[in-house]
Design a protein around this motif. Sequence first.
Motif, mmCIF file in Angstrom:
data_model
loop_
_atom_site.group_PDB
_atom_site.id
_atom_site.type_symbol
_atom_site.label_atom_id
_atom_site.label_comp_id
_atom_site.label_asym_id
_atom_site.label_seq_id
_atom_site.Cartn_x
_atom_site.Cartn_y
_atom_site.Cartn_z
ATOM 1 N N THR A 111 14.650 -107.821 -10.695
ATOM 2 C CA THR A 111 16.046 -107.939 -10.260
ATOM 3 C C THR A 111 16.918 -106.920 -10.985
ATOM 4 O OG1 THR A 111 15.804 -110.299 -9.765
ATOM 5 C CG2 THR A 111 18.034 -109.476 -10.123
ATOM 6 N N GLN A 112 16.708 -106.793 -12.293
ATOM 7 C CA GLN A 112 17.472 -105.836 -13.083
ATOM 8 C C GLN A 112 17.205 -104.405 -12.615
ATOM 9 O OE1 GLN A 112 16.657 -105.997 -17.288
ATOM 10 N NE2 GLN A 112 18.315 -104.575 -17.817
ATOM 11 N N CYS A 113 15.929 -104.104 -12.329
ATOM 12 C CA CYS A 113 15.580 -102.768 -11.849
ATOM 13 C C CYS A 113 16.282 -102.448 -10.536
ATOM 14 C CB CYS A 113 14.072 -102.638 -11.685
ATOM 15 S SG CYS A 113 13.140 -102.616 -13.240
ATOM 16 N N ARG A 114 16.306 -103.394 -9.618
ATOM 17 C CA ARG A 114 16.925 -103.173 -8.311
ATOM 18 C C ARG A 114 18.434 -102.994 -8.447
ATOM 19 N NH1 ARG A 114 14.166 -104.348 -3.629
ATOM 20 N NH2 ARG A 114 16.103 -105.010 -2.617
ATOM 21 N N GLU A 115 19.046 -103.749 -9.367
ATOM 22 C CA GLU A 115 20.495 -103.658 -9.547
ATOM 23 C C GLU A 115 20.905 -102.351 -10.219
ATOM 24 O OE1 GLU A 115 21.439 -107.137 -11.754
ATOM 25 O OE2 GLU A 115 21.471 -108.462 -9.995
ATOM 26 N N GLU A 116 20.132 -101.916 -11.223
ATOM 27 C CA GLU A 116 20.526 -100.754 -12.017
ATOM 28 C C GLU A 116 20.013 -99.435 -11.451
ATOM 29 O OE1 GLU A 116 19.331 -101.434 -16.035
ATOM 30 O OE2 GLU A 116 20.596 -103.207 -16.277
ATOM 31 N N GLU A 117 18.922 -99.474 -10.704
ATOM 32 C CA GLU A 117 18.347 -98.238 -10.169
ATOM 33 C C GLU A 117 17.748 -98.513 -8.787
ATOM 34 O OE1 GLU A 117 16.247 -94.432 -12.380
ATOM 35 O OE2 GLU A 117 15.861 -96.457 -13.103
ATOM 36 N N PRO A 118 18.609 -98.809 -7.808
ATOM 37 C CA PRO A 118 18.116 -99.231 -6.490
ATOM 38 C C PRO A 118 17.365 -98.141 -5.726
ATOM 39 C CG PRO A 118 20.479 -98.875 -6.441
ATOM 40 C CD PRO A 118 20.067 -98.787 -7.878
ATOM 41 N N ASP A 119 17.513 -96.878 -6.142
ATOM 42 C CA ASP A 119 16.825 -95.805 -5.418
ATOM 43 C C ASP A 119 15.422 -95.534 -5.952
ATOM 44 O OD1 ASP A 119 17.733 -94.820 -7.799
ATOM 45 O OD2 ASP A 119 18.314 -92.854 -7.013
ATOM 46 N N VAL A 120 14.960 -96.358 -6.898
ATOM 47 C CA VAL A 120 13.585 -96.245 -7.403
ATOM 48 C C VAL A 120 12.787 -97.457 -6.911
ATOM 49 C CG1 VAL A 120 12.091 -96.204 -9.437
ATOM 50 C CG2 VAL A 120 14.237 -94.927 -9.445
ATOM 51 N N GLU A 121 11.747 -97.182 -6.172
ATOM 52 C CA GLU A 121 10.896 -98.248 -5.642
ATOM 53 C C GLU A 121 9.914 -98.709 -6.723
ATOM 54 O OE1 GLU A 121 7.973 -99.008 -1.802
ATOM 55 O OE2 GLU A 121 7.874 -97.102 -2.873
ATOM 56 N N ILE A 122 9.809 -100.025 -6.902
ATOM 57 C CA ILE A 122 8.821 -100.604 -7.813
ATOM 58 C C ILE A 122 7.700 -101.180 -6.966
ATOM 59 C CG2 ILE A 122 8.368 -102.232 -9.672
ATOM 60 C CD1 ILE A 122 10.393 -100.194 -10.492
ATOM 61 N N ARG A 123 6.491 -100.626 -7.123
ATOM 62 C CA ARG A 123 5.341 -101.128 -6.379
ATOM 63 C C ARG A 123 4.414 -101.849 -7.345
ATOM 64 N NH1 ARG A 123 2.022 -97.451 -3.163
ATOM 65 N NH2 ARG A 123 1.654 -99.353 -1.973
ATOM 66 N N LEU A 124 4.044 -103.074 -7.013
ATOM 67 C CA LEU A 124 3.212 -103.910 -7.869
ATOM 68 C C LEU A 124 1.799 -104.004 -7.304
ATOM 69 C CD1 LEU A 124 5.709 -106.851 -8.543
ATOM 70 C CD2 LEU A 124 5.356 -104.782 -9.909
ATOM 71 N N PHE A 125 0.828 -103.988 -8.216
ATOM 72 C CA PHE A 125 -0.583 -104.084 -7.836
ATOM 73 C C PHE A 125 -1.239 -105.148 -8.715
ATOM 74 C CE2 PHE A 125 0.938 -99.838 -7.081
ATOM 75 C CZ PHE A 125 0.421 -99.486 -5.845
ATOM 76 N N GLN A 126 -1.752 -106.202 -8.112
ATOM 77 C CA GLN A 126 -2.504 -107.216 -8.848
ATOM 78 C C GLN A 126 -3.968 -106.798 -8.849
ATOM 79 O OE1 GLN A 126 -1.030 -110.944 -6.800
ATOM 80 N NE2 GLN A 126 -0.797 -111.589 -8.931
ATOM 81 N N VAL A 127 -4.491 -106.474 -10.024
ATOM 82 C CA VAL A 127 -5.846 -105.938 -10.119
ATOM 83 C C VAL A 127 -6.564 -106.562 -11.304
ATOM 84 C CG1 VAL A 127 -5.232 -103.719 -9.081
ATOM 85 C CG2 VAL A 127 -5.018 -104.001 -11.550
ATOM 86 N N PRO A 128 -7.893 -106.595 -11.287
ATOM 87 C CA PRO A 128 -8.634 -107.017 -12.476
ATOM 88 C C PRO A 128 -8.327 -106.097 -13.647
ATOM 89 C CG PRO A 128 -10.076 -106.946 -10.548
ATOM 90 C CD PRO A 128 -8.791 -106.291 -10.145
ATOM 91 N N ARG A 129 -8.486 -106.626 -14.851
ATOM 92 C CA ARG A 129 -8.133 -105.863 -16.049
ATOM 93 C C ARG A 129 -8.884 -104.532 -16.113
ATOM 94 N NH1 ARG A 129 -10.469 -105.589 -20.987
ATOM 95 N NH2 ARG A 129 -9.160 -104.966 -22.748
ATOM 96 N N ALA A 130 -10.178 -104.536 -15.796
ATOM 97 C CA ALA A 130 -10.957 -103.301 -15.866
ATOM 98 C C ALA A 130 -10.404 -102.246 -14.917
ATOM 99 C CB ALA A 130 -12.423 -103.584 -15.547
ATOM 100 N N ASP A 131 -10.007 -102.655 -13.705
ATOM 101 C CA ASP A 131 -9.435 -101.713 -12.742
ATOM 102 C C ASP A 131 -8.061 -101.223 -13.201
ATOM 103 O OD1 ASP A 131 -11.672 -102.031 -11.214
ATOM 104 O OD2 ASP A 131 -10.761 -103.389 -9.770
ATOM 105 N N GLN A 132 -7.326 -102.106 -13.875
ATOM 106 C CA GLN A 132 -6.021 -101.703 -14.411
ATOM 107 C C GLN A 132 -6.186 -100.571 -15.428
ATOM 108 O OE1 GLN A 132 -4.144 -104.285 -17.351
ATOM 109 N NE2 GLN A 132 -2.216 -104.175 -16.214
ATOM 110 N N ILE A 133 -7.140 -100.734 -16.338
ATOM 111 C CA ILE A 133 -7.364 -99.727 -17.367
ATOM 112 C C ILE A 133 -7.815 -98.408 -16.734
ATOM 113 C CG2 ILE A 133 -8.664 -99.141 -19.438
ATOM 114 C CD1 ILE A 133 -6.609 -101.435 -19.713
ATOM 115 N N LYS A 134 -8.756 -98.476 -15.800
ATOM 116 C CA LYS A 134 -9.215 -97.259 -15.120
ATOM 117 C C LYS A 134 -8.068 -96.585 -14.384
ATOM 118 C CE LYS A 134 -13.981 -98.835 -14.320
ATOM 119 N NZ LYS A 134 -14.957 -99.240 -13.264
ATOM 120 N N GLY A 135 -7.239 -97.395 -13.720
ATOM 121 C CA GLY A 135 -6.121 -96.846 -12.955
ATOM 122 C C GLY A 135 -5.078 -96.184 -13.830
ATOM 123 N N LEU A 136 -4.834 -96.734 -15.008
ATOM 124 C CA LEU A 136 -3.892 -96.112 -15.935
ATOM 125 C C LEU A 136 -4.439 -94.787 -16.444
ATOM 126 C CD1 LEU A 136 -2.768 -99.277 -17.938
ATOM 127 C CD2 LEU A 136 -1.320 -97.882 -16.450
#
Length: 301
Positions: A111-136
């Motif tokens: 909510t804070q992100c949308r209010e303060e910087e509405p022109d930046v899209e926040i995309r969320l990905f629910q992933v297993p921890r191992a995939d999160q580390i590889k993706g980072l």
Amino acid sequence: MNLRHLRYFVAVAEELHFARAAERLHIEQSPLSRAIKDLEYDLGVQLLERSTRSTRLTWPGEVFLDSARRVLVAVEQAKASAKAAASGYRGTLRIALSEGIAQPRLATLLTQCREEEPDVEIRLFQVPRADQIKGLRSELYDAGFGKSTDVGDGIVTQPVWRDPLVLAVPARHPLLGHKRIPLDEALRYPLIICDPELCEGCWQQIEPALRTVDAVPVIAERVASVDLMLTLVAAGYGLGFITTARAAVLRHPDIVSRQLAGRSLMLTTYLLRPDNEPSEQLQRFIQRVSPPETSSHAAPI
């Protein structure tokens, strides 16, 4: 080799059955088989071992599968970024979530992100921890939230949220006679826990607390999510640990959340990001994330 070949290969590798993969892709089995053979020819590598009874990945196939998935994810992210730009967004942050993040915390942040910087899209990905580390590491994600600092080189971890743990108890349970439940009393009853292989960070934080008492915990079930754990608690299979943030949004007539006696046990959530200079957008996102709470009555587990 093209993207169609990669999609076909991933489908076969995940199904390990050509007929099921063809059905999943809505194509005939014959062109699917030809595409896999063409891919193997282009690579000069056998990706799959086929017999009349089974299909399995070769070791090169397992390695290629990991890379193929990352390529397909990157392509989908590129498409999404282009569509976001066409809709007026000036930037995108890709945030990977693992091991269940407290809903109220995340909702407040977004909510804070949308209010303060509405022109930046926040995309969320629910992933297993191992995939999160590889993706980072491969820059598929800009940052993530998780429960473990055991992430290896190349990734920075920063504690951002600390939430007290409470017990999720079936309604009409004998332990509800306590206003605050002693941990040793709780461990006389079966526990429902998230599978340590799927929720490694949570288990790394909770398990040391269970070893502080003489009682040996009886694990009734290991589950893949907090939602399933709460379902089994409601059914009377055992007790579960949840954060106060999760308890605040818990609306189940068959579950009561109850504090533990003594010093509060805390579950820490960490912000993870690649170990390089963050973009200006990511820097502002990091600044919005609340710092760890401090309390003289709470101690991390």
